[in-house]
Design an enzyme around this catalytic site. Structure first.
Site, PDB file in Angstrom:
ATOM      1  N   LYS A 202       0.839  -1.202   0.000  1.00 16.10           N
ATOM      2  CA  LYS A 202       0.000   0.000   0.000  1.00 16.10           C
ATOM      3  C   LYS A 202       0.878   1.258   0.000  1.00 16.10           C
ATOM      4  O   LYS A 202       0.690   2.165  -0.788  1.00 16.10           O
ATOM      5  CB  LYS A 202      -0.920  -0.030   1.223  1.00 16.10           C
ATOM      6  CG  LYS A 202      -1.812   1.177   1.328  1.00 16.10           C
ATOM      7  CD  LYS A 202      -2.697   1.086   2.558  1.00 16.10           C
ATOM      8  CE  LYS A 202      -3.425   2.395   2.772  1.00 16.10           C
ATOM      9  NZ  LYS A 202      -4.176   2.408   4.022  1.00 16.10           N
ATOM     10  N   GLU A 208      10.884  -4.662   3.708  1.00 21.45           N
ATOM     11  CA  GLU A 208      10.949  -6.074   3.328  1.00 21.45           C
ATOM     12  C   GLU A 208      10.547  -6.269   1.870  1.00 21.45           C
ATOM     13  O   GLU A 208      11.207  -6.965   1.094  1.00 21.45           O
ATOM     14  CB  GLU A 208      10.018  -6.910   4.230  1.00 21.45           C
ATOM     15  CG  GLU A 208      10.408  -6.959   5.696  1.00 21.45           C
ATOM     16  CD  GLU A 208       9.817  -5.823   6.520  1.00 21.45           C
ATOM     17  OE1 GLU A 208       9.511  -4.748   5.945  1.00 21.45           O
ATOM     18  OE2 GLU A 208       9.669  -6.001   7.737  1.00 21.45           O
ATOM     19  N   GLY A 264      -4.489  -1.748   5.231  1.00 20.50           N
ATOM     20  CA  GLY A 264      -3.788  -2.932   4.733  1.00 20.50           C
ATOM     21  C   GLY A 264      -4.455  -4.227   5.162  1.00 20.50           C
ATOM     22  O   GLY A 264      -4.651  -5.146   4.363  1.00 20.50           O
ATOM     23  N   ARG A 265      -4.842  -4.322   6.428  1.00 20.90           N
ATOM     24  CA  ARG A 265      -5.407  -5.586   6.936  1.00 20.90           C
ATOM     25  C   ARG A 265      -6.841  -5.810   6.493  1.00 20.90           C
ATOM     26  O   ARG A 265      -7.434  -6.831   6.808  1.00 20.90           O
ATOM     27  CB  ARG A 265      -5.275  -5.628   8.461  1.00 20.90           C
ATOM     28  CG  ARG A 265      -5.789  -4.390   9.174  1.00 20.90           C
ATOM     29  CD  ARG A 265      -5.284  -4.352  10.612  1.00 20.90           C
ATOM     30  NE  ARG A 265      -5.675  -3.139  11.322  1.00 20.90           N
ATOM     31  CZ  ARG A 265      -4.973  -2.006  11.311  1.00 20.90           C
ATOM     32  NH1 ARG A 265      -3.871  -1.912  10.593  1.00 20.90           N
ATOM     33  NH2 ARG A 265      -5.383  -0.962  12.004  1.00 20.90           N
ATOM     34  N   GLU A 350      -3.610  -5.551  15.527  1.00 18.16           N
ATOM     35  CA  GLU A 350      -3.125  -4.283  14.956  1.00 18.16           C
ATOM     36  C   GLU A 350      -4.236  -3.232  15.021  1.00 18.16           C
ATOM     37  O   GLU A 350      -3.982  -2.045  15.176  1.00 18.16           O
ATOM     38  CB  GLU A 350      -2.638  -4.481  13.514  1.00 18.16           C
ATOM     39  CG  GLU A 350      -1.701  -3.377  13.044  1.00 18.16           C
ATOM     40  CD  GLU A 350      -1.025  -3.666  11.711  1.00 18.16           C
ATOM     41  OE1 GLU A 350      -1.718  -3.636  10.685  1.00 18.16           O
ATOM     42  OE2 GLU A 350       0.193  -3.914  11.685  1.00 18.16           O
ATOM     43  N   HIS A 381      -2.748 -32.023  20.296  1.00 17.87           N
ATOM     44  CA  HIS A 381      -1.592 -32.842  20.679  1.00 17.87           C
ATOM     45  C   HIS A 381      -0.389 -31.976  21.024  1.00 17.87           C
ATOM     46  O   HIS A 381       0.736 -32.470  21.092  1.00 17.87           O
ATOM     47  CB  HIS A 381      -1.254 -33.808  19.539  1.00 17.87           C
ATOM     48  CG  HIS A 381      -2.378 -34.745  19.224  1.00 17.87           C
ATOM     49  ND1 HIS A 381      -2.593 -35.906  19.925  1.00 17.87           N
ATOM     50  CD2 HIS A 381      -3.390 -34.653  18.336  1.00 17.87           C
ATOM     51  CE1 HIS A 381      -3.672 -36.521  19.446  1.00 17.87           C
ATOM     52  NE2 HIS A 381      -4.190 -35.776  18.483  1.00 17.87           N
ATOM     53  N   LYS A 507      10.349   0.152  13.232  1.00 23.47           N
ATOM     54  CA  LYS A 507      10.787   0.366  11.847  1.00 23.47           C
ATOM     55  C   LYS A 507      11.890   1.417  11.789  1.00 23.47           C
ATOM     56  O   LYS A 507      12.895   1.251  11.106  1.00 23.47           O
ATOM     57  CB  LYS A 507       9.608   0.864  10.991  1.00 23.47           C
ATOM     58  CG  LYS A 507       8.618  -0.193  10.574  1.00 23.47           C
ATOM     59  CD  LYS A 507       7.590   0.433   9.625  1.00 23.47           C
ATOM     60  CE  LYS A 507       6.369  -0.430   9.470  1.00 23.47           C
ATOM     61  NZ  LYS A 507       5.318   0.185   8.669  1.00 23.47           N
TER      62      LYS A 507
HETATM   63  O1  F6P Z   1       3.921  -2.288   9.531  1.00 27.17           O
HETATM   64  C1  F6P Z   1       2.571  -2.559   9.555  1.00 27.17           C
HETATM   65  C2  F6P Z   1       1.957  -2.414   8.192  1.00 27.17           C
HETATM   66  O2  F6P Z   1       1.888  -1.069   7.851  1.00 27.17           O
HETATM   67  C3  F6P Z   1       0.605  -3.079   8.111  1.00 27.17           C
HETATM   68  O3  F6P Z   1      -0.399  -2.298   8.618  1.00 27.17           O
HETATM   69  C4  F6P Z   1       0.518  -3.380   6.662  1.00 27.17           C
HETATM   70  O4  F6P Z   1      -0.463  -4.337   6.390  1.00 27.17           O
HETATM   71  C5  F6P Z   1       1.911  -3.862   6.380  1.00 27.17           C
HETATM   72  O5  F6P Z   1       2.735  -3.071   7.204  1.00 27.17           O
HETATM   73  C6  F6P Z   1       2.361  -3.746   4.948  1.00 27.17           C
HETATM   74  O6  F6P Z   1       2.318  -2.419   4.503  1.00 27.17           O
HETATM   75  P1  F6P Z   1       2.399  -2.052   2.981  1.00 27.17           P
HETATM   76  O7  F6P Z   1       1.239  -2.704   2.285  1.00 27.17           O
HETATM   77  O8  F6P Z   1       2.334  -0.561   2.940  1.00 27.17           O
HETATM   78  O9  F6P Z   1       3.696  -2.571   2.441  1.00 27.17           O
END
Ligand code: F6P
Length: 541
Positions: A202, A208, A264-265, A350, A381, A507
């Site tokens: 987003k 990452e 995002g979620r 979150e 288990h 971060k």
């Molecule tokens: O660090 C948390 C977050 O911002 C989440 O809310 C989001 O889903 C995820 O990182 C990924 O963010 P993006 O879609 O901006 O890469």
């Protein structure tokens, strides 16, 4: 919640705590009175430590908070996310499949419809092996979804859960983490010339995702003797930051938008779900949206007593603030739903992991419990011992599917029998007398000791959610159910469920630690532990 409302819950809890669930379950019509259906989902909450009066008290608190106004404000597109000044309109993403008129702004609906059309064109072209018009080379066999958090968990859950609907046209892979082992292993397995990369972010600033994107870009370019333009043709971006995506050399026809009004979620329903659409095809993707819309319609129209998201929210608040339980377990009895606990962890923790309200004031009550879980029967288990006999009580959602997508009846009956048995065991337990009656060997003292260890206190609450079958519709409805549960709890707890400032500090520290780790120039301002660990890591490199 206000102090008076919390007092009401405390009074109800004090009344109910001495009443064992065995007693509550023995009341006439217990199942009929404490279970509800919405479309393909049945919610049985008869094993919650609730009675009519407690439920009514929770309902009164809910009404005092004006839940319908908040719900309608969300669907309409009011600015619910105050700290970022954004509306919250993930429901508009599936509004086209709703039986009700969409209250979302017309321009939002139009943009969403246009993006869905573009997504459909792209999916169709890739399925036909004819995506040249989008600049994508022929022969794509593998799709890698690069994204983390909401850009990974929802699509991954749905792709895995709906394996039965896969067209088989593409193999789909997920690469959320920056752990080099995973990406290195994937690059060993895949052929770069036949791989399509979906860069899903987003913000388009997520370390990452961008780092993994650069690694895959180089890997593909190498296969074309360093030809960057040919490598770029293997990339599609999904982002609210269209300019940043374009800056990576991905042309506009391969950048699908998402919007600030979708968190995002809550984004699996948008182009973030492209990997899902590629896995199951557009008709099934639309069925997934239809399932969510069905839950939206139910949430918008059902009385609170029959409203599944409202009931789940009230049960959660009751367990957290009435009975004081600090954890909540999610146990799906279906391997296809193995990612559900992780998805719900992000969705609930979150969204609701906050200790101040939108005005910065302290909250009056505890908020989100620790959400965790794993697949049944495996979990039985592993950690169920602690859930049955440990010192802490963890209320559970036990989730099952009535009609499986296979013909192995014995397997499925065994799976469902376990699901039902666990809920019963948690609620009923085994009394010391029952345990003693089973201890037939040894002295009286030995039998007593063994009986104590074989006693189950019971009185441990769970809800059971049964899906008629695991289909795109029922999965869509299930996810939307939990999304709306979060909205209602946010209202009761006075939380902005749509920001996540708590992820920012780590971060920014990672950004300042990275150069110290690579160069060894460690600022004195770093704390003793960070300095010591950097030295230990560098000593072994
Ligand atoms: O660090 C948390 C977050 O911002 C989440 O809310 C989001 O889903 C995820 O990182 C990924 O963010 P993006 O879609 O901006 O890469």
């Amino acid at each position: 919640m206000q102090a008076g409302q919390l007092d009401t819950l405390a009074r109800e809890a004090a009344r109910l705590i001495p009443l064992h669930l065995r007693k509550l379950l023995a009341a006439p019509q217990r199942f009929e009175r404490f279970s509800r259906r919405a479309g393909p989902l049945l919610l049985d909450f008869s094993r919650q430590k609730l009675d009519d009066d407690a439920l009514q008290a929770l309902g009164d608190v809910l009404q005092q908070c004006g839940w319908q106004q908040r719900r309608d404000a969300m669907f309409r597109g009011d600015v619910l996310n105050a700290s970022e000044q954004r509306p919250v309109l993930h429901t508009a993403l599936r509004a086209a499949e709703s039986r009700l008129a969409s209250p979302a702004p017309a321009d939002v609906n139009a943009e969403i419809a246009a993006t869905l059309r573009r997504m459909g064109d792209l999916v169709d072209a890739l399925e036909r092996g004819d995506a040249g018009a989008f600049g994508i080379p022929d022969g794509i066999t593998d799709v890698v979804n690069l994204g983390i958090g909401g850009s990974d968990l929802g699509p991954r859950l749905a792709v895995e859960a709906l394996s039965n609907c896969h067209s088989g046209r593409f193999r789909c892979h997920f690469l959320p983490n920056v752990d080099g082992h995973e990406i290195a292993a994937l690059m060993r397995r895949l052929d770069p010339r036949h791989t399509l990369v979906l860069l899903v972010s987003k913000s388009f600033t997520t370390q990452e995702t961008l780092l993994n994107g650069a690694v895959l870009r180089q890997w593909i370019a190498q296969a074309y003797a360093g030809d960057e333009a040919r490598a770029a043709a293997h990339f599609i971006a999904v982002s609210a930051n269209v300019e940043a995506a374009a800056a990576l050399g991905i042309p506009p026809e391969r950048v699908l938008p998402m919007w600030d009004f979708v968190g995002g979620r809550y984004s699996v329903w948008s182009a973030v779900g492209l990997v899902l659409a590629l896995a199951i095809g557009m008709p099934n993707f639309r069925a997934f949206l239809r399932g969510a819309a069905l839950m939206d319609d139910h949430f918008r129209t059902a009385d609170w007593r029959d409203n599944l998201p409202v009931l789940l929210a009230l049960i959660g608040v009751w367990n957290r603030n009435g009975l004081g339980y600090a954890a909540h377990g999610v146990i799906p009895y279906l391997d296809g739903l193995a990612e559900l606990p992780a998805f719900l962890q992000q969705l609930e923790m979150e969204s609701l992991g906050k200790r101040v309200n939108a005005a910065g004031g302290d909250l009056h009550q505890a908020t989100v419990p620790v959400v965790w879980g794993s697949v049944g029967t495996n979990a039985q288990h592993a950690f169920f011992q602690a859930l049955h006999q440990g010192s802490d009580i963890v209320p559970l959602d036990l989730i099952g599917v009535v009609r499986p997508a296979h013909a192995l009846k014995d397997n499925h009956d065994a799976l469902l029998a376990n699901l039902l048995a666990q809920g019963a065991a948690f609620a009923l337990g085994k009394t010391p007398d029952e345990a003693l009656a089973e201890a037939t060997r040894g002295t009286e003292a030995e039998r007593g000791a063994l009986a104590a260890q074989r006693t189950f206190p019971g009185d441990r609450p769970s809800s059971t959610l049964l899906l008629d079958a695991l289909t795109p519709e029922s999965l869509g409805a299930l996810i939307a159910l939990y999304e709306h549960k979060v909205l209602v709890q946010a209202l009761l707890w006075d939380i902005n469920a749509f920001d996540q400032w708590g992820v920012e500090l780590g971060k920014s520290l990672a950004k300042s630690i990275l150069p110290a780790l690579t160069t060894g120039q460690v600022p004195d301002a770093f704390d003793a532990s960070t300095r010591g660990l950097i030295a230990a890591i560098r000593a072994l490199e």
